[in-house]
Design a protein around this motif. Structure first.
Motif, PDB file in Angstrom:
ATOM      1  N   LYS A   1     -26.226  31.397  -6.071  1.00  0.00           N
ATOM      2  CA  LYS A   1     -26.807  31.090  -7.386  1.00  0.00           C
ATOM      3  C   LYS A   1     -28.022  31.962  -7.691  1.00  0.00           C
ATOM      4  O   LYS A   1     -28.080  32.608  -8.741  1.00  0.00           O
ATOM      5  CB  LYS A   1     -27.219  29.606  -7.467  1.00  0.00           C
ATOM      6  CG  LYS A   1     -26.083  28.634  -7.289  1.00  0.00           C
ATOM      7  CD  LYS A   1     -26.559  27.192  -7.309  1.00  0.00           C
ATOM      8  CE  LYS A   1     -27.505  26.838  -6.180  1.00  0.00           C
ATOM      9  NZ  LYS A   1     -26.908  26.907  -4.830  1.00  0.00           N
ATOM     10  N   SER A   2     -28.982  31.979  -6.753  1.00  0.00           N
ATOM     11  CA  SER A   2     -30.204  32.762  -6.995  1.00  0.00           C
ATOM     12  C   SER A   2     -29.867  34.240  -7.163  1.00  0.00           C
ATOM     13  O   SER A   2     -30.406  34.907  -8.051  1.00  0.00           O
ATOM     14  CB  SER A   2     -31.191  32.595  -5.846  1.00  0.00           C
ATOM     15  OG  SER A   2     -31.548  31.254  -5.695  1.00  0.00           O
ATOM     16  N   SER A   3     -28.969  34.743  -6.305  1.00  0.00           N
ATOM     17  CA  SER A   3     -28.604  36.163  -6.381  1.00  0.00           C
ATOM     18  C   SER A   3     -27.956  36.487  -7.725  1.00  0.00           C
ATOM     19  O   SER A   3     -28.223  37.535  -8.314  1.00  0.00           O
ATOM     20  CB  SER A   3     -27.626  36.524  -5.265  1.00  0.00           C
ATOM     21  OG  SER A   3     -28.068  36.019  -4.031  1.00  0.00           O
TER      22      SER A   3
ATOM     23  N   ILE B   1     -31.705  26.739 -14.971  1.00  0.00           N
ATOM     24  CA  ILE B   1     -32.076  25.644 -14.071  1.00  0.00           C
ATOM     25  C   ILE B   1     -31.125  25.704 -12.883  1.00  0.00           C
ATOM     26  O   ILE B   1     -29.942  25.394 -13.002  1.00  0.00           O
ATOM     27  CB  ILE B   1     -31.960  24.270 -14.775  1.00  0.00           C
ATOM     28  CG1 ILE B   1     -32.772  24.266 -16.080  1.00  0.00           C
ATOM     29  CG2 ILE B   1     -32.437  23.154 -13.850  1.00  0.00           C
ATOM     30  CD1 ILE B   1     -32.545  23.040 -16.945  1.00  0.00           C
ATOM     31  N   GLU B   2     -31.647  26.183 -11.745  1.00  0.00           N
ATOM     32  CA  GLU B   2     -30.798  26.314 -10.561  1.00  0.00           C
ATOM     33  C   GLU B   2     -30.861  25.051  -9.721  1.00  0.00           C
ATOM     34  O   GLU B   2     -31.936  24.630  -9.297  1.00  0.00           O
ATOM     35  CB  GLU B   2     -31.254  27.515  -9.714  1.00  0.00           C
ATOM     36  CG  GLU B   2     -30.449  27.624  -8.432  1.00  0.00           C
ATOM     37  CD  GLU B   2     -30.944  28.692  -7.467  1.00  0.00           C
ATOM     38  OE1 GLU B   2     -31.525  29.697  -7.903  1.00  0.00           O
ATOM     39  OE2 GLU B   2     -30.719  28.504  -6.259  1.00  0.00           O
ATOM     40  N   THR B   3     -29.706  24.432  -9.487  1.00  0.00           N
ATOM     41  CA  THR B   3     -29.706  23.234  -8.642  1.00  0.00           C
ATOM     42  C   THR B   3     -28.539  23.266  -7.675  1.00  0.00           C
ATOM     43  O   THR B   3     -27.527  23.913  -7.909  1.00  0.00           O
ATOM     44  CB  THR B   3     -29.524  21.930  -9.446  1.00  0.00           C
ATOM     45  OG1 THR B   3     -28.271  22.010 -10.105  1.00  0.00           O
ATOM     46  CG2 THR B   3     -30.628  21.722 -10.438  1.00  0.00           C
TER      47      THR B   3
ATOM     48  N   GLY C   1     -36.925  31.395  -0.160  1.00  0.00           N
ATOM     49  CA  GLY C   1     -35.669  32.151  -0.229  1.00  0.00           C
ATOM     50  C   GLY C   1     -35.292  32.443  -1.666  1.00  0.00           C
ATOM     51  O   GLY C   1     -34.915  33.558  -2.003  1.00  0.00           O
ATOM     52  N   ASP C   2     -35.442  31.438  -2.529  1.00  0.00           N
ATOM     53  CA  ASP C   2     -35.105  31.631  -3.937  1.00  0.00           C
ATOM     54  C   ASP C   2     -35.937  32.746  -4.546  1.00  0.00           C
ATOM     55  O   ASP C   2     -35.440  33.565  -5.301  1.00  0.00           O
ATOM     56  CB  ASP C   2     -35.331  30.336  -4.724  1.00  0.00           C
ATOM     57  CG  ASP C   2     -34.165  29.374  -4.568  1.00  0.00           C
ATOM     58  OD1 ASP C   2     -33.072  29.858  -4.251  1.00  0.00           O
ATOM     59  OD2 ASP C   2     -34.366  28.179  -4.761  1.00  0.00           O
ATOM     60  N   LYS C   3     -37.220  32.743  -4.196  1.00  0.00           N
ATOM     61  CA  LYS C   3     -38.102  33.768  -4.768  1.00  0.00           C
ATOM     62  C   LYS C   3     -37.741  35.164  -4.256  1.00  0.00           C
ATOM     63  O   LYS C   3     -37.818  36.138  -4.995  1.00  0.00           O
ATOM     64  CB  LYS C   3     -39.572  33.436  -4.484  1.00  0.00           C
ATOM     65  CG  LYS C   3     -40.148  32.476  -5.508  1.00  0.00           C
ATOM     66  CD  LYS C   3     -41.602  32.806  -5.819  1.00  0.00           C
ATOM     67  CE  LYS C   3     -41.906  32.524  -7.279  1.00  0.00           C
ATOM     68  NZ  LYS C   3     -43.277  32.832  -7.654  1.00  0.00           N
TER      69      LYS C   3
HETATM   70 MG   LIG Z   1     -31.021  29.560  -4.447  1.00  0.00          MG
END
Ligand SMILES: [Mg+2]
Ligand SMILES: Nc1nc2c(ncn2[C@@H]2O[C@H](COP(=O)(O)OP(=O)(O)O)[C@@H](O)[C@H]2O)c(=O)[nH]1
Length: 301
Positions: free
Chosen positions: A63-65, A148-150, A99-101
């Motif tokens: 998701k983050s990528s 909005i990442e969940t 990690g998300d950042k």
């Molecule tokens: Mg993520």
């Protein structure tokens, strides 16, 4: 103070935005009162063209990528982007907020982008209690996209879909038995479905998954990979298309979401009053005392 912070937010001032986010996340009585006056004012400046996109899927599905890759292209179109990254599993896996950042390093360091990791202690079923308020802040600050990442874990999917205009579900290539069925809930809630990591050894499996799911899902579904720019473009086109064709649905969705939001505000306030009343009472028999408590409550409301 409020007037100043409001005009700063409307001008897109990052420090004011950060300050407002801290206020709405706080649970002290003082900050709750501040939140109420701040958000009710900011709501008047809500930017209706802000696109709110929920991005759900299991941890590690990319998701983050993907948000980083999508975001990079949107920045090229001079868009302003906010990311609220909510990961309820972070206390277990540790460091996943960090990690998300790092996965979103371009977005995290870009002046037109605001990445806000939401600490898991504020989570309620994967959705922060203050997510709606955060969305209002970014909308008033004229951000074009709010992601909005969940982590999608059952109930969470319902909660996110109550917050966004467009709900993207990120899945992985399925194998063998998994291909047989896809959760009914996903079909009902998702607006766009992605099968990510369609590269290398998984590419064939990803395409098979898309074809299989297409048989039972009535939603746009594509395979994707962070290494394939044309696939990222395709996602952006799907999102654009959703906003162009579903204007009426989105309008209705937002009205329902506001009703839901108002209701939850009332429930929160009522809960506090109920707590205060019951805590002061010595209860011998809950059923006997229920009526008396309700009478007391009525006087307070
Ligand atoms: Mg993520
Ligand atoms: N091969 C491949 N790996 C990916 C892809 N997208 C993400 N990853 C990797 O999957 C891991 C988890 O990604 P992350 O974005 O943190 O997933 P999240 O937990 O869903 O946000 C990282 O090691 C990424 O580099 C992809 O399209 N292809």
């Amino acid at each position: 103070m409020n007037k100043e912070i409001i005009s700063s937010i409307l001008n897109g001032d990052r420090r004011a935005i950060a300050k407002a986010l801290t206020i709405v996340e706080s649970t002290t009585d003082k900050d709750r009162a501040l939140t109420e006056s701040l958000i009710s004012k900011l709501f008047e400046y809500k930017n209706t063209s802000t696109r709110i996109i929920g991005f759900s899927g299991i941890t590690g599905s990319g998701k983050s990528s993907l948000i980083e890759e999508i975001g990079k292209r949107l920045l090229e179109q001079n868009k302003k982007i906010a990311v609220l990254a909510i990961d309820p599993s972070s206390p277990i896996h540790g460091g996943s907020i960090l990690g998300d950042k790092t996965r979103m390093s371009t977005l995290s360091n870009h002046p037109d982008c605001f990445v806000r990791p939401v600490p898991s202690k504020f989570n309620n079923g994967g959705i922060s209690r203050s997510t709606r308020e955060a969305v209002s802040i970014f909308s008033a600050a004229k951000y074009d996209y709010i992601f909005i990442e969940t982590v999608g874990v059952g109930q969470t999917e319902y909660s996110v879909s109550e917050l966004c205009d467009c709900f993207v579900v990120n899945l992985l290539p399925a194998t063998g038995d998994e291909l047989q069925g896809v959760k009914k809930g996903i079909n009902e809630l998702a607006d766009i479905i992605l099968i990510n990591k369609a590269d290398g050894a998984l590419e064939t499996q990803a395409n098979l998954t898309v074809n299989e799911y297409k048989k039972s899902l009535m939603k746009p579904i594509v395979s994707t990979s962070i290494y394939a720019p044309e696939k990222i473009e395709e996602i952006i086109k799907l999102i654009d298309n959703f906003f162009f064709t579903e204007t009426e649905t989105i309008k209705i969705k937002r009205e329902l979401q506001n009703q839901q939001w108002a209701k939850s505000l009332v429930v929160n306030d009522l809960e506090q009053i109920i707590d205060a009343v019951t805590e002061k009472s010595k209860i011998a028999n809950p059923y006997h005392e229920k009526k008396q408590l309700i009478e007391k409550l009525k006087k307070l409301i």
